[in-house]
Design a protein around this motif. Structure first.
Motif, mmCIF file in Angstrom:
data_model
loop_
_atom_site.group_PDB
_atom_site.id
_atom_site.type_symbol
_atom_site.label_atom_id
_atom_site.label_comp_id
_atom_site.label_asym_id
_atom_site.label_seq_id
_atom_site.Cartn_x
_atom_site.Cartn_y
_atom_site.Cartn_z
ATOM 1 N N LEU A 10 0.831 -1.208 0.000
ATOM 2 C CA LEU A 10 0.000 0.000 0.000
ATOM 3 C C LEU A 10 0.861 1.252 0.000
ATOM 4 C CD1 LEU A 10 -2.904 -0.829 2.505
ATOM 5 C CD2 LEU A 10 -3.153 -0.210 0.119
ATOM 6 N N VAL A 11 1.928 1.253 0.824
ATOM 7 C CA VAL A 11 2.837 2.401 0.897
ATOM 8 C C VAL A 11 3.530 2.615 -0.438
ATOM 9 C CG1 VAL A 11 4.976 3.242 1.954
ATOM 10 C CG2 VAL A 11 3.211 2.211 3.387
ATOM 11 N N LEU A 12 3.972 1.488 -1.040
ATOM 12 C CA LEU A 12 4.664 1.561 -2.346
ATOM 13 C C LEU A 12 3.729 2.127 -3.410
ATOM 14 C CD1 LEU A 12 7.207 0.845 -3.959
ATOM 15 C CD2 LEU A 12 6.250 -1.424 -4.351
ATOM 16 N N ALA A 13 2.473 1.633 -3.405
ATOM 17 C CA ALA A 13 1.487 2.137 -4.381
ATOM 18 C C ALA A 13 1.255 3.625 -4.200
ATOM 19 C CB ALA A 13 0.176 1.373 -4.218
ATOM 20 N N ALA A 14 1.139 4.044 -2.936
ATOM 21 C CA ALA A 14 0.884 5.463 -2.653
ATOM 22 C C ALA A 14 2.050 6.325 -3.104
ATOM 23 C CB ALA A 14 0.640 5.640 -1.153
ATOM 24 N N SER A 15 3.278 5.877 -2.803
ATOM 25 C CA SER A 15 4.452 6.686 -3.180
ATOM 26 C C SER A 15 4.626 6.709 -4.688
ATOM 27 C CB SER A 15 5.716 6.140 -2.509
ATOM 28 O OG SER A 15 5.970 4.824 -2.960
ATOM 29 N N SER A 16 4.298 5.558 -5.343
ATOM 30 C CA SER A 16 4.400 5.498 -6.808
ATOM 31 C C SER A 16 3.442 6.489 -7.453
ATOM 32 C CB SER A 16 4.052 4.074 -7.258
ATOM 33 O OG SER A 16 3.402 4.061 -8.475
ATOM 34 N N THR A 17 2.201 6.498 -6.940
ATOM 35 C CA THR A 17 1.201 7.405 -7.510
ATOM 36 C C THR A 17 1.621 8.853 -7.300
ATOM 37 O OG1 THR A 17 -0.427 5.744 -6.883
ATOM 38 C CG2 THR A 17 -1.277 7.826 -7.588
ATOM 39 N N THR A 18 2.187 9.150 -6.119
ATOM 40 C CA THR A 18 2.640 10.519 -5.828
ATOM 41 C C THR A 18 3.758 10.926 -6.778
ATOM 42 O OG1 THR A 18 2.120 10.121 -3.514
ATOM 43 C CG2 THR A 18 3.470 12.042 -3.994
ATOM 44 N N GLU A 19 4.705 10.014 -6.954
ATOM 45 C CA GLU A 19 5.881 10.300 -7.799
ATOM 46 C C GLU A 19 5.473 10.555 -9.248
ATOM 47 O OE1 GLU A 19 9.629 7.723 -9.544
ATOM 48 O OE2 GLU A 19 8.727 7.081 -7.652
ATOM 49 N N ARG A 21 2.486 11.512 -10.294
ATOM 50 C CA ARG A 21 1.234 12.277 -10.392
ATOM 51 C C ARG A 21 1.228 13.284 -11.545
ATOM 52 N NH1 ARG A 21 -0.593 12.654 -4.971
ATOM 53 N NH2 ARG A 21 -1.450 10.630 -5.457
ATOM 54 N N PRO A 22 2.325 14.031 -11.814
ATOM 55 C CA PRO A 22 2.303 14.964 -12.959
ATOM 56 C C PRO A 22 1.982 14.260 -14.278
ATOM 57 C CG PRO A 22 4.201 15.403 -11.564
ATOM 58 C CD PRO A 22 3.580 14.142 -11.053
ATOM 59 N N LEU A 23 2.561 13.063 -14.478
ATOM 60 C CA LEU A 23 2.308 12.298 -15.701
ATOM 61 C C LEU A 23 0.836 11.865 -15.754
ATOM 62 C CD1 LEU A 23 3.229 10.610 -18.203
ATOM 63 C CD2 LEU A 23 3.760 8.759 -16.613
ATOM 64 N N ILE A 24 0.328 11.383 -14.609
ATOM 65 C CA ILE A 24 -1.066 10.920 -14.539
ATOM 66 C C ILE A 24 -2.027 12.065 -14.855
ATOM 67 C CG2 ILE A 24 -2.852 10.112 -12.930
ATOM 68 C CD1 ILE A 24 -0.626 8.486 -11.519
ATOM 69 N N ILE A 25 -1.778 13.222 -14.221
ATOM 70 C CA ILE A 25 -2.666 14.379 -14.423
ATOM 71 C C ILE A 25 -2.596 14.859 -15.871
ATOM 72 C CG2 ILE A 25 -3.084 16.792 -13.746
ATOM 73 C CD1 ILE A 25 -2.119 15.995 -10.914
ATOM 74 N N GLY A 345 2.571 -2.453 -13.118
ATOM 75 C CA GLY A 345 3.729 -2.520 -12.222
ATOM 76 C C GLY A 345 3.669 -1.421 -11.186
ATOM 77 N N VAL A 346 3.332 -1.801 -9.940
ATOM 78 C CA VAL A 346 3.245 -0.820 -8.856
ATOM 79 C C VAL A 346 4.626 -0.204 -8.632
ATOM 80 C CG1 VAL A 346 2.769 -0.503 -6.385
ATOM 81 C CG2 VAL A 346 1.325 -2.021 -7.745
ATOM 82 N N GLY A 347 4.666 1.121 -8.622
ATOM 83 C CA GLY A 347 5.943 1.808 -8.392
ATOM 84 C C GLY A 347 6.734 2.073 -9.660
ATOM 85 N N THR A 348 6.162 1.710 -10.833
ATOM 86 C CA THR A 348 6.876 1.928 -12.101
ATOM 87 C C THR A 348 6.125 2.947 -12.952
ATOM 88 O OG1 THR A 348 5.646 0.236 -13.328
ATOM 89 C CG2 THR A 348 7.582 -0.506 -12.062
ATOM 90 N N THR A 349 6.836 3.454 -13.979
ATOM 91 C CA THR A 349 6.187 4.386 -14.921
ATOM 92 C C THR A 349 5.058 3.674 -15.669
ATOM 93 O OG1 THR A 349 8.283 5.526 -15.192
ATOM 94 C CG2 THR A 349 6.603 5.945 -16.856
ATOM 95 N N VAL A 353 1.279 4.953 -15.975
ATOM 96 C CA VAL A 353 0.664 5.228 -17.286
ATOM 97 C C VAL A 353 -0.631 4.436 -17.453
ATOM 98 C CG1 VAL A 353 0.935 4.935 -19.786
ATOM 99 C CG2 VAL A 353 2.804 5.892 -18.443
ATOM 100 N N LEU A 354 -0.583 3.127 -17.117
ATOM 101 C CA LEU A 354 -1.781 2.302 -17.282
ATOM 102 C C LEU A 354 -2.896 2.777 -16.349
ATOM 103 C CD1 LEU A 354 -2.836 -0.026 -18.971
ATOM 104 C CD2 LEU A 354 -2.095 -1.606 -17.189
ATOM 105 N N LEU A 355 -2.525 3.146 -15.112
ATOM 106 C CA LEU A 355 -3.510 3.693 -14.171
ATOM 107 C C LEU A 355 -4.147 4.957 -14.737
ATOM 108 C CD1 LEU A 355 -4.886 3.954 -11.343
ATOM 109 C CD2 LEU A 355 -2.881 5.232 -10.610
#
Length: 544
Positions: A10-19, A21-25, A345-349, A353-355
């Protein structure tokens, strides 16, 4: 998975999403900008009332079939069903079956006669051989209420989705997201009308099928394309064992839950043929034959998608697990985006991207359906209530379209307010309520109007208002609104109706009231008008 491993993922997923986030947005913004551009382009071609309400009747059967499936595969289909299957296994998949079987009712009983008989709205058909003003008022009220119920589900789905992407956990942030969706929806309809809405729905349907296909392939790849392994792992990870793959986990433990299942099934199967945003889609094609063909296309596209929800739901249960799914959203609405991040891949680009892509597709899904619903309700207000009741048929096309745009703004504001309150409920369950209201109020009146010679204005009014009132009252006093931890108002308990879906009571009541109202009415049915309607509905003679 151990507790320590679970929390670290869960922590890894959260940090990955934070890292990322600019790409996701950024990816998310591109999708929203593209749909807005399509709307503006289509809006420039919307010049007449026919363009605004029915897209100029210029769409082919395949295009309309794609748009119908885009209109139908809502947040409930993608987010709600995947979540329901991930949490309840076999019982969650019952939504998919019900939503799909419902199309047979629409195809066999409603699509062709409705296209032949009406012009822009359901009220056109109902008022053909009845007293215009009371019946059009009732049709308008019913359309708006059903649309708002359905809009609740889409708003709830949007709130979960964008909150997941942006890392928003506070209630204020989620309410602001719901408001943003409402504003976008108002823009789509006021600018693009039916043309803009249809093109957005077509693009969204293609994207949704492509996204679901990609995720299905990746889930099956994880299990070497062995479906038995997938189901076995899902059952093991669920904590319910074999019971996860058998009926009864959600419906069947008690007599009440079995009745709830029957009620849900009836509402899903009969609801589609009474949904206003689906009914108005039949008017966008040039002929009744094209309307029938477009339903055939829709059944094929929707059927393929619902088959894929098996892989998405059981895949989420097997690869993520119910605890992690509930940690993001108690109702399971975030299961599909969580699965996308896991597959990439949780924690990867790749995961980010897929998310982002899957979430953007789901958001486009919500916007397209929301636009269709808002268009249906604003069209009904402008065409049925404003033009034919308030102005008594003397409104110009320009005045009617202006009224539709103002109605869009009003309906948008109401939907934002209600959607903010429903943000934590399962979207598939909320949509099932809209189906129950549509099947109780609209379907009996449509079928009686088309196929029963003795049906009268009083019968139509009793059927619409009786079905509408009974279904809405039963929902208000059901566990959906109060009395449970998962209710809209969990802190209070004023529920006296035990079922979560009112269909078992309100749908037969809608049919019964329509029959009783007609039988006891002193008004003589207009048999000449019925004969005209019968010829028109079956042959298309004189259809617009």
């Amino acid at each position: 998975m151990s507790a320590a491993a679970h929390s670290s993922s869960l922590v890894l997923a959260a940090s990955s999403t934070t890292e990322h986030r600019p790409l996701i947005i950024s990816l998310f913004a591109v999708f929203v900008a593209a749909t807005l551009a399509i709307t503006v382009w289509a809006g420039r071609q919307t010049k007449s009332a026919s363009d605004f309400y029915a897209g100029g009747r210029q769409f082919t059967a395949f295009q309309n079939g794609l748009a119908v499936s885009g209109d139908y595969m809502s947040a409930a289909s993608f987010l709600g069903i995947a979540g329901a299957i991930a949490l309840f296994g076999y019982d969650g998949f019952l939504y998919s079956i019900g939503f799909l079987v419902a199309w047979l009712v629409a195809l066999l009983l409603v699509a062709e006669p409705l296209r032949n008989s009406g012009r822009y709205t359901m009220g056109d058909v109902l008022a053909y051989r009845m007293r215009q003003r009371p019946v059009r008022t009732a049709a308008g009220v019913s359309t708006i209420v059903v649309s708002i119920f359905y809009l609740l589900a889409q708003m709830a789905g949007a709130g979960v989705l964008v909150a997941l992407l942006l890392g928003i956990t506070g209630d204020t942030g989620k309410v602001l997201i719901v408001a943003l969706v409402g504003v976008l929806m108002i823009l789509y309809v006021t600018i693009g009308g039916m043309k803009g809405t249809t093109w957005v729905q077509m693009v969204k349907a293609v994207l949704l099928i492509a996204g679901a296909l990609l995720m299905t392939f990746m889930v099956l790849w994880k299990f070497d394309f062995n479906v038995s392994d997938l189901l076995g792992t899902a059952a093991e990870k669920s904590g319910h064992g074999k019971a996860f793959l058998e009926p009864g986990l959600k419906y069947g433990a008690t007599g009440v839950s079995k009745l709830d299942f029957i009620s849900l099934g009836i509402a899903l199967v009969l609801g589609t043929a009474g949904l206003p945003h689906i009914l108005i889609r039949f008017y966008t094609v040039p002929t009744a034959k094209a309307a029938r063909k477009s339903v055939n296309w829709a059944i094929g596209i929707i059927g393929a998608f619902y088959l894929m929800t098996i892989a998405l739901g059981f895949g989420a249960a097997a690869l993520i697990g119910p605890n992690e799914i509930k940690a993001k959203n108690p109702a399971g609405n975030a299961a599909a985006p969580q699965l996308a991040e896991y597959l990439g891949g949780v924690g990867t680009t790749g995961g980010a991207v897929l998310l982002a892509v899957i979430s953007a597709v789901a958001f486009a899904t919500i916007l397209a359906v929301v636009a269709g619903l808002t268009l249906a309700s604003s069209s009904s207000f402008a065409h049925d209530i404003y033009a034919n009741v308030i102005r008594r048929g003397k409104a110009t096309e320009k005045e009617e379209m202006r009224a539709a745009r103002w109605a869009t703004v009003a309906i948008g504001i109401v939907s934002i307010a209600l959607g903010a309150m429903a943000r934590d409920l399962n979207v598939a369950g909320l949509v099932a309520l809209a189906f129950a209201v549509a099947a109780s109020a609209n379907l009996p009146t449509i079928l009686y109007s088309l196929f029963w010679k003795r049906f009268t204005t009083q019968g139509a009014l009793w059927s619409i208002y009786g079905g509408l009132a009974s279904s809405v009252v039963l929902v208000l006093f059901s566990p959906v609104v109060s009395g449970k931890a998962s209710s809209m108002f969990p802190g209070v308990d004023f529920a006296w109706f035990p079922l979560e879906n009112p269909g078992l009571i309100s749908i037969p009541l809608g049919f019964l009231l329509g029959w009783i109202g007609s039988v006891v009415s002193k008004e003589e049915p207009d048999t000449d008008k019925y004969a005209e309607l019968e010829v028109k509905s079956l042959t298309g003679t004189g259809a617009h």
